[in-house]
Each structure stands twice: as structure tokens, then as C-alpha cells.
Design an enzyme around this catalytic site. Sequence first.
Site, PDB file in Angstrom:
ATOM      1  N   GLY A 264     -39.306 -41.038 104.836  1.00 14.88           N
ATOM      2  CA  GLY A 264     -39.794 -40.133 105.872  1.00 14.88           C
ATOM      3  C   GLY A 264     -39.189 -40.282 107.241  1.00 14.88           C
ATOM      4  CD  GLU A 306     -40.279 -43.946  96.986  1.00 16.34           C
ATOM      5  OE1 GLU A 306     -40.569 -44.280  95.837  1.00 16.34           O
ATOM      6  OE2 GLU A 306     -40.807 -42.981  97.571  1.00 16.34           O
ATOM      7  N   GLY A 308     -34.523 -41.478 102.217  1.00 18.27           N
ATOM      8  CA  GLY A 308     -33.503 -40.589 101.660  1.00 18.27           C
ATOM      9  C   GLY A 308     -32.630 -40.076 102.784  1.00 18.27           C
ATOM     10  NE  ARG A 309     -35.047 -35.642 106.729  1.00 15.88           N
ATOM     11  CZ  ARG A 309     -35.209 -34.380 106.321  1.00 15.88           C
ATOM     12  NH1 ARG A 309     -34.275 -33.495 106.560  1.00 15.88           N
ATOM     13  NH2 ARG A 309     -36.323 -34.005 105.706  1.00 15.88           N
ATOM     14  NE  ARG A 346     -33.021 -29.961 105.465  1.00 24.63           N
ATOM     15  CZ  ARG A 346     -33.258 -30.061 106.748  1.00 24.63           C
ATOM     16  NH1 ARG A 346     -32.324 -29.775 107.630  1.00 24.63           N
ATOM     17  NH2 ARG A 346     -34.442 -30.468 107.168  1.00 24.63           N
ATOM     18  CE1 TYR A 350     -38.173 -27.160 103.487  1.00 24.32           C
ATOM     19  CE2 TYR A 350     -35.880 -27.746 103.773  1.00 24.32           C
ATOM     20  CZ  TYR A 350     -37.009 -27.710 103.001  1.00 24.32           C
ATOM     21  OH  TYR A 350     -36.970 -28.243 101.749  1.00 24.32           O
ATOM     22  CB  CYS A 378     -26.140 -10.138  99.408  1.00 24.95           C
ATOM     23  SG  CYS A 378     -24.459  -9.637  99.199  1.00 24.95           S
ATOM     24  CE1 TYR A 407     -34.376 -34.424 100.144  1.00 16.66           C
ATOM     25  CE2 TYR A 407     -34.204 -35.059 102.444  1.00 16.66           C
ATOM     26  CZ  TYR A 407     -34.694 -35.282 101.177  1.00 16.66           C
ATOM     27  OH  TYR A 407     -35.497 -36.366 100.940  1.00 16.66           O
TER      28      TYR A 407
HETATM   29  N1  LLP Z   1     -40.204 -40.636  98.444  1.00 18.84           N
HETATM   30  C1  LLP Z   1     -40.802 -39.527  97.990  1.00 18.84           C
HETATM   31  C2  LLP Z   1     -41.838 -39.658  96.997  1.00 18.84           C
HETATM   32  C3  LLP Z   1     -40.414 -38.276  98.462  1.00 18.84           C
HETATM   33  O1  LLP Z   1     -41.018 -37.193  98.003  1.00 18.84           O
HETATM   34  C4  LLP Z   1     -39.373 -38.181  99.417  1.00 18.84           C
HETATM   35  C5  LLP Z   1     -38.936 -36.885  99.913  1.00 18.84           C
HETATM   36  C6  LLP Z   1     -38.769 -39.363  99.855  1.00 18.84           C
HETATM   37  C7  LLP Z   1     -39.211 -40.575  99.357  1.00 18.84           C
HETATM   38  C8  LLP Z   1     -37.637 -39.369 100.846  1.00 18.84           C
HETATM   39  O2  LLP Z   1     -38.000 -38.855 102.078  1.00 18.84           O
HETATM   40  P1  LLP Z   1     -36.947 -38.884 103.302  1.00 18.84           P
HETATM   41  O3  LLP Z   1     -36.694 -40.320 103.669  1.00 18.84           O
HETATM   42  O4  LLP Z   1     -35.722 -38.218 102.837  1.00 18.84           O
HETATM   43  O5  LLP Z   1     -37.640 -38.141 104.364  1.00 18.84           O
HETATM   44  N2  LLP Z   1     -35.921 -30.783 101.292  1.00 18.84           N
HETATM   45  C9  LLP Z   1     -36.585 -31.223 102.502  1.00 18.84           C
HETATM   46  C10 LLP Z   1     -37.066 -32.643 102.394  1.00 18.84           C
HETATM   47  C11 LLP Z   1     -37.974 -32.851 101.204  1.00 18.84           C
HETATM   48  C12 LLP Z   1     -38.405 -34.267 101.065  1.00 18.84           C
HETATM   49  C13 LLP Z   1     -38.968 -34.468  99.712  1.00 18.84           C
HETATM   50  N3  LLP Z   1     -39.399 -35.802  99.474  1.00 18.84           N
HETATM   51  C14 LLP Z   1     -35.636 -31.041 103.684  1.00 18.84           C
HETATM   52  O6  LLP Z   1     -34.514 -30.599 103.476  1.00 18.84           O
HETATM   53  O7  LLP Z   1     -36.001 -31.323 104.819  1.00 18.84           O
END
Ligand code: LLP
Length: 457
Positions: A264, A306, A308-309, A346, A350, A378, A407
Site C-alpha cells: 500500500g 507485500e 507492489g507499486r 490507469r 482512476y 477508439c 499496474y
Molecule cells: N497485497 C494485496 C493483497 C493486494 O491486494 C495488493 C494490491 C498489494 C498487496 C500491493 O499493493 P501496493 O503495494 O501495490 O499498493 N490497479 C491499482 C492498484 C490495485 C492494487 C491491488 N492490490 C492501481 O493501478 O492503482
Amino acid sequence: MEEQKSFLKQKIDPNSPNKNIVPVTTSIDNDGKLLIAGCSIEGLVKKYDSPLYILDEITLRNSCRAYKKALDKYYPGKSLPIYASKANSSIFMSSLISSEGLGLDAVSEGELLTALKGGVPNEKIVFHGNNKSDREIEFAVRNNIQVIVDNDYDLERLEKISNIINRDLEIMIRFTPGIECHTHEYIRTGSFDSKFGFGIEYLSNLFDKIRKTKHLKLKGLHAHIGSQIFELDPHRDLGEIMVKVILEAKKFGHDIGKLNVGGGLGIKYTENDDPPSIDQWVETISTSVVKSCKKHNLDLPILMCEPGRSIVSTAGITIYKIGAFKEIPGIRTYLSVDGGMSDNPRPITYQSDYSACLVKNPFNINSRNKYTIAGKHCESGDVLFKEIELANCKSGDLICVFGTGAYNNSMSSNYNRIPKPATILVCDGEAEIIQKRESPDDLLKYDVLPDRFIKQN
Ligand code: LLP
């Protein structure tokens, strides 16, 4: 032409890439053109065409190391950072993550396979999802991959499998902690009204249910409150809530040894964004768990997170070629590029903002040159930038969009039958391909024309 303050002139923090807009190896050559990791972007496009995804290896590794370093500092010897592969999944990403000692979170058989092919050790993979298929669950169990139970349906099937194979299965459960945070509603997951995980009010019931199974051993708790979060308080609260849930589970005889606090942490897409550093985020969550455990006299669980981003976003850029211009006097000038919502959904999903510049002239932003950058799909909403100031530009010039590592590729589509771009890895002046560009022919691979239609033609 006026020379303006540019985000490219900001000092780069190499230790927390999520606080920068650009990859840590960004520089400008003697001709004033943009380089990443010492590679000429114009040169890369000549060789690999556009649109082009580029990943900077140093930025990626710095992000992984920042999580490891901070966890070692604030939670020594008992942690495992796990990369949320939904942010950007490939055999290369799995391999890099695993070379840095991180684990990986997967949510489908495809992501699981990609992790295994990239060499992530099975015991460092966790399997998530609010609607896992039977096949996916069996795949995970067969490969000794830890399943994070999201709902009763998962639980029933795992119980059945454990009875059939007659052996104990360690599980973790996901719950919704009831935490609100300020982010886009589509990427907010921790509030009560969420499709993910067990409601916190249901947990006593659930702990009792698991206790009565023969082979399911509850070993861990998981919660994830949302994505692109800049506040630290929600994660501080999450640490406390999770420790309270350990205590509740204890009443039912469950010995919780793992806490997975999700991901997050936000990143800086534009100059208006000011996310905490990786160190601050890890400190907040670690201190909260340590304090709460001390207060309740509990042994420290293994702490998993966890991200990701914040691992992959800043490492990624996308290069587009400018095509058509359309000036609507008194309204706006559209500048169309050779990609759009298929490689970056995105903005349309969003309303996300990014930063961008011209590759041949990154600094000389001219406030009189306001453009709306449109994609080629389109769809009127296929707009990457509503209003952006750039140096003077013409058809054929290249635009670099920053912060596209997360993403973008993973959410890309073939809308309008547009092939997906290639991804190039750059490091120390060298470029290597890590995902090939699709061709229009590739897109026909899964089409089938029934015989009677062939005869008809
Ligand atoms: N763990 C779980 C269970 C998750 O659902 C997610 C993200 C993460 C970890 C990683 O979160 P991060 O560190 O990336 O914030 N498509 C959207 C973001 C969707 C996130 C989904 N879950 C976007 O492009 O902003």
C-alpha cells in the site's frame, strides 16, 4: 522560450525510489537528451520501436533493498518482504525479486507459474484471491505454496483436500480490519464493505471452525488496507489491530506465528505527491507490532509485508511516439501518441496523474505549449494527460512518461487489437529485452473459425 522549473531537476533519493518521480539512473547527455541507466532512449526506440516499456534495474534493486534494510533495522531477524506480483508480473521480475531474497504474492495460476519459472522458492510464495478456482487451489497445495484463505469457500475446499491427502495444511486467513484510508475507492480494500477477506466480526466464529478441522493449521493473519497510501496512521492502527486478533485466535488454541500486513505504500507520480519513505513506512508498522506484542506479552511473529507499486513503479517508464496534432482554436490542442489506454489503463480507470517530458528536450518546458495527450484507441476518454506543458514538439518526437512500472503492463489489454509493447531492462549502459513486443499476428492465435464458416467463404 522560457526555461522552467522541472521535476527532472529535483534531487534523487537513491534509497527510497518511491519518493522520486524518475528512475535513480536518469540523466541528460551532452546534447540535452534523456538517458536512463546510461542508455539513449532515442537509441532504444530505434532498435525496439515504440511504445516501449523500460525498466531500470538499479531502481528496482534499490527498492527491494530498502525494504530489506528497513525490516532488518526495525524488526531484526524475523521478517519477509513479499513482492505483490500483480503490480508487474514476468519471469524476469520473479527472478530479480528472488535474487534479492524477497518472496512473492500471486493471485492466479498464471502469476504462480510465473513466480516458479522465475525461481522464487515455493515456501516464499503466498497465494491470494477472493475467488480461487479448484484448479488453482490444487495447484498451490501440490506445490506446497501457502494459501491465504479469503472466505468460507476457500476453507471448505482446503479442508476437503487436506482430508483427502490426509496431511496437515498450514493456512493464513485474510480479514478486513475496518480501516479507512484516503485513496481512490477502487483501490481501497480494508474497510468493512470490501469483497476481500473475512469481516473482523466473524473471526471468533472462524477460529472455532478452523479449530474443529482435522488438518487445517492456522499459522498466520493477513490484511491489506489499500494502495497508493500516503498516510502512516492507518498502518500504525493495522499493526495494533492485527496483534489483537492474534490474542483472539489464541483463545481458540491457534498459535499465530506470521503477520502479513499487506502493501500500500504510495509513490510520487507528480510534484504534488509526497509519500513517506520505505524506511518510515517499515518503521511505523514494525514499531506498532513490536509495541503491541510487548504490551500483551506475546512473542514477535514473523512480519511479512507485500509491497507492489513501491517496488516497481518508479523503475518503469513508457516511451511513446507523437503522431497527429489537432488544434481546436480557443479550446485545446490534442497530440496523439502511438499507445494509450491499452498499455496504461490507469488514467481512464482512476483518473491517475503522471509526469512526462520530451526525450529530445526534457527541460525546456514552454508554458504556452499546453497539450492534451491522447491515446490512439477508439474512446474519447483515452487521454493520458489532460493538460501538460512541453517543449516545442512535432510528429515523430518521443515522449517519456514516468512512474509506469506498476499496474501498467500488468493491467494492459489488446483493446482495438493493439499489440502489447516490449519491455526492455536497462543497466550500466546495456539494454536487454525481457518481454517481446506482440505482433498483430500473435493476436489472431486464439481465434477459431468453425469449419462451416470456412466452407461458406
Ligand atoms: N497485497 C494485496 C493483497 C493486494 O491486494 C495488493 C494490491 C498489494 C498487496 C500491493 O499493493 P501496493 O503495494 O501495490 O499498493 N490497479 C491499482 C492498484 C490495485 C492494487 C491491488 N492490490 C492501481 O493501478 O492503482
